[in-house]
Design an enzyme around this catalytic site. Sequence first.
Site, PDB file in Angstrom:
ATOM      1  N   PHE A 214       0.817  -1.226   0.000  1.00 33.37           N
ATOM      2  CA  PHE A 214       0.000   0.000   0.000  1.00 33.37           C
ATOM      3  C   PHE A 214       0.845   1.270   0.000  1.00 33.37           C
ATOM      4  CE2 PHE A 214       0.971  -0.072   4.533  1.00 33.37           C
ATOM      5  CZ  PHE A 214       1.123   1.280   4.813  1.00 33.37           C
TER       6      PHE A 214
ATOM      7  N   LYS B  50      -1.067  -7.517  -9.237  1.00 32.17           N
ATOM      8  CA  LYS B  50      -2.042  -7.560  -8.134  1.00 32.17           C
ATOM      9  C   LYS B  50      -1.681  -6.404  -7.206  1.00 32.17           C
ATOM     10  CE  LYS B  50      -2.864  -8.490  -4.317  1.00 32.17           C
ATOM     11  NZ  LYS B  50      -3.324  -7.456  -3.373  1.00 32.17           N
TER      12      LYS B  50
ATOM     13  N   GLU C 118      -4.831  -3.934  -2.159  1.00 36.55           N
ATOM     14  CA  GLU C 118      -6.290  -3.751  -2.110  1.00 36.55           C
ATOM     15  C   GLU C 118      -6.652  -2.503  -1.319  1.00 36.55           C
ATOM     16  OE1 GLU C 118      -4.451  -5.738  -0.489  1.00 36.55           O
ATOM     17  OE2 GLU C 118      -5.213  -6.211   1.511  1.00 36.55           O
TER      18      GLU C 118
ATOM     19  N   SER D 180       5.260  -6.834   3.373  1.00 37.46           N
ATOM     20  CA  SER D 180       5.749  -7.159   4.720  1.00 37.46           C
ATOM     21  C   SER D 180       6.579  -8.447   4.717  1.00 37.46           C
ATOM     22  CB  SER D 180       4.560  -7.321   5.662  1.00 37.46           C
ATOM     23  OG  SER D 180       3.790  -8.422   5.232  1.00 37.46           O
TER      24      SER D 180
ATOM     25  N   CYS E  93       9.468   1.909   3.388  1.00 37.69           N
ATOM     26  CA  CYS E  93      10.342   0.781   3.757  1.00 37.69           C
ATOM     27  C   CYS E  93      11.750   1.277   4.019  1.00 37.69           C
ATOM     28  CB  CYS E  93      10.354  -0.258   2.661  1.00 37.69           C
ATOM     29  SG  CYS E  93      11.077   0.339   1.146  1.00 37.69           S
TER      30      CYS E  93
ATOM     31  N   GLU F 131       9.115  -3.853  13.103  1.00 37.83           N
ATOM     32  CA  GLU F 131       8.955  -2.726  12.184  1.00 37.83           C
ATOM     33  C   GLU F 131       7.649  -2.024  12.573  1.00 37.83           C
ATOM     34  OE1 GLU F 131       7.743  -3.584   8.118  1.00 37.83           O
ATOM     35  OE2 GLU F 131       9.073  -2.010   7.391  1.00 37.83           O
TER      36      GLU F 131
HETATM   37  P1  NAD Z   1       1.517  -6.585   3.053  1.00 32.84           P
HETATM   38  O1  NAD Z   1       2.528  -7.658   3.114  1.00 32.84           O
HETATM   39  O2  NAD Z   1       0.411  -6.596   4.033  1.00 32.84           O
HETATM   40  O3  NAD Z   1       0.804  -6.601   1.609  1.00 32.84           O
HETATM   41  C1  NAD Z   1       1.574  -6.684   0.435  1.00 32.84           C
HETATM   42  C2  NAD Z   1       0.757  -7.415  -0.622  1.00 32.84           C
HETATM   43  O4  NAD Z   1       0.515  -8.752  -0.187  1.00 32.84           O
HETATM   44  C3  NAD Z   1      -0.590  -6.773  -0.890  1.00 32.84           C
HETATM   45  O5  NAD Z   1      -0.825  -6.785  -2.274  1.00 32.84           O
HETATM   46  C4  NAD Z   1      -1.558  -7.670  -0.138  1.00 32.84           C
HETATM   47  O6  NAD Z   1      -2.815  -7.752  -0.734  1.00 32.84           O
HETATM   48  C5  NAD Z   1      -0.886  -9.029  -0.176  1.00 32.84           C
HETATM   49  N1  NAD Z   1      -1.194  -9.833   1.012  1.00 32.84           N
HETATM   50  C6  NAD Z   1      -1.549  -9.389   2.261  1.00 32.84           C
HETATM   51  N2  NAD Z   1      -1.718 -10.423   3.103  1.00 32.84           N
HETATM   52  C7  NAD Z   1      -1.459 -11.537   2.387  1.00 32.84           C
HETATM   53  C8  NAD Z   1      -1.431 -12.933   2.726  1.00 32.84           C
HETATM   54  N3  NAD Z   1      -1.722 -13.361   3.945  1.00 32.84           N
HETATM   55  N4  NAD Z   1      -1.088 -13.801   1.763  1.00 32.84           N
HETATM   56  C9  NAD Z   1      -0.778 -13.386   0.516  1.00 32.84           C
HETATM   57  N5  NAD Z   1      -0.790 -12.076   0.151  1.00 32.84           N
HETATM   58  C10 NAD Z   1      -1.118 -11.169   1.068  1.00 32.84           C
HETATM   59  O7  NAD Z   1       2.314  -5.197   3.068  1.00 32.84           O
HETATM   60  P2  NAD Z   1       1.732  -3.726   3.173  1.00 32.84           P
HETATM   61  O8  NAD Z   1       1.226  -3.508   4.545  1.00 32.84           O
HETATM   62  O9  NAD Z   1       0.862  -3.438   2.019  1.00 32.84           O
HETATM   63  O10 NAD Z   1       3.077  -2.876   2.969  1.00 32.84           O
HETATM   64  C11 NAD Z   1       3.928  -2.493   4.014  1.00 32.84           C
HETATM   65  C12 NAD Z   1       5.113  -3.409   4.116  1.00 32.84           C
HETATM   66  O11 NAD Z   1       5.816  -3.440   2.884  1.00 32.84           O
HETATM   67  C13 NAD Z   1       6.135  -2.953   5.158  1.00 32.84           C
HETATM   68  O12 NAD Z   1       6.608  -4.083   5.837  1.00 32.84           O
HETATM   69  C14 NAD Z   1       7.252  -2.345   4.310  1.00 32.84           C
HETATM   70  O13 NAD Z   1       8.531  -2.350   4.901  1.00 32.84           O
HETATM   71  C15 NAD Z   1       7.206  -3.237   3.125  1.00 32.84           C
HETATM   72  N6  NAD Z   1       7.835  -2.607   1.982  1.00 32.84           N
HETATM   73  C16 NAD Z   1       9.066  -3.047   1.614  1.00 32.84           C
HETATM   74  C17 NAD Z   1       9.717  -2.455   0.547  1.00 32.84           C
HETATM   75  C18 NAD Z   1      11.073  -2.911   0.136  1.00 32.84           C
HETATM   76  O14 NAD Z   1      11.495  -2.570  -0.962  1.00 32.84           O
HETATM   77  N7  NAD Z   1      11.792  -3.668   0.944  1.00 32.84           N
HETATM   78  C19 NAD Z   1       9.096  -1.399  -0.143  1.00 32.84           C
HETATM   79  C20 NAD Z   1       7.837  -0.981   0.269  1.00 32.84           C
HETATM   80  C21 NAD Z   1       7.199  -1.597   1.332  1.00 32.84           C
END
Ligand code: NAD
Length: 508
Positions: free
Chosen positions: A160, A184, A187, A237, A292, A392
Amino acid sequence: MNASLKPDGTTLQQVKLLIDGEWIQSQSQEWHDIVNPATQEVLAKVPFATAAEVDAAIAAAQRAFQTWKLTPIGARMRIMLKLQALIREHSKRIAVVLSAEQGKTIADAEGDIFRGLEVVEHACSIGTLQMGEFAENVAGGVDTYTLRQPIGVCAGITPFNFPAMIPLWMFPMAIACGNTFVLKPSEQDPLSTMLLVELAVEAGVPAGVLNVVHGGKDVVDALCTHKDIKAVSFVGSTAVGTHVYDLAGKHGKRVQSMMGAKNHAVVLPDANREQTLNALVGAGFGAAGQRCMATSVVVLVGAAKQWLPDLKALAQKLKVNAGSEPGTDVGPVVSKRAKARILELIESGVKEGAKLELDGRDIKVPGYEQGNFIGPTLFSGVTTDMQIYTQEIFGPVLVVLEVDTLDQAIALVNANPFGNGTGLFTQSGAAARKFQSEIDVGQVGINIPIPVPVPFFSFTGSRGSKLGDLGPYGKQVVQFYTQTKTVTSRWFDDDSVNDGVNTTISLR
Ligand code: NAD
């Protein structure tokens, strides 16, 4: 009540899927609200695509791959040139939508789009980026050369916090390399991503080459396990990224997974005081700490410990307001759930004995009483066993630790499991050189708080922040999105000497 009607009777936008060049109304029974984090206004509804819709998107991408992979590189490049022009033209309009659905300030939303735009600009050089290598006469009359061929249907799963930049890390370069793509988006805030996808279609990306499905775990798992997906790019994440890496890896896919972080800024007492404090506060609290590469830990070394009151004073000055309001420094966090989680972590810090220097929990933002706001929050006296250090937080919370020497600071950073980014603040070249050499973190800033490389390099987070060898964008992603084929060839003249049969391995 009809879920697609707003209270004022107007229709609420239902986000479409993009399958085979058509904007499809999902048949899903499961729809989620896209909510403005400053107001709780429901902006639109997003479907969680059905299994049949995901299959249809992958099938369209698989069909399109048969022709797209043969499309001349110049034609692919010209679509990227057009896309970069369109993104530039529409950037301000998209930034308004991005700010509304994500919460960040308009200026920061423009930055989000711009950092993605830079990747599209780089994709315009695909002609040289995708070149192979050639070695003449590696044995008598034998030449060896490599082809960098696209691998097929690739999938991208995005978080997000950068709804423009991160999708643009993925699909433009994948497509420019001759692959087809199923995206994808998050959401939570897919609207700005969809505006960029519309621009890609307008730029000439053919039907089926770029497809979009929305959803959560079921859709992600389907992408990770489908036989026709060849590679999965994930950003999000650590928990989900690890799951994606394991599942997609088990199903034979190439996977790159960029995950969570805890980025330390190490401050030596010889650093430029004002510049450093500005950098810490900007990188710690910008985007409400939801980057991140945000600075989330400050390590004050030696006499730099005395800078804490100034750090606090500067953080206190930040203006917390809706991202759409001029002059805002810190917007809301993305959701009520995210806010509740951050508040719990702040509470844990208090309970575990850290000193709460600045408490942003009870902030009131006039006119936006329903917003998910947390004001800048600062802890000192933090130790490495506290949850506010081990987790985090992903919110506007900065934790401060103190050490006596640079060696201790380096040991501290290296003992933390994450390895996304780190920074050193100093005026000493020798200290900087020691730091860059000894620190075990993939992206290092020297007097730079958020050292995200520009797209002609690659994003090189490491250790607990990354799974897979190759990072997003730059040369690494060209490797990720292509298969190297090595050809060893020999051509015979009509009058060449008959070598006879040779049953031994060649000694050259
Ligand atoms: P998230 O992991 O909750 O969601 C990421 C994606 O995974 C979304 O598209 C979501 O729909 C999907 N998803 C969520 N739960 C899932 C599950 N149980 N099984 C399969 N898919 C699932 O992450 P977020 O909250 O959207 O983003 C924040 C996180 O992203 C933070 O931890 C941040 O550090 C990380 N991030 C990392 C980088 C990097 O380059 N290292 C860059 C940006 C964000």
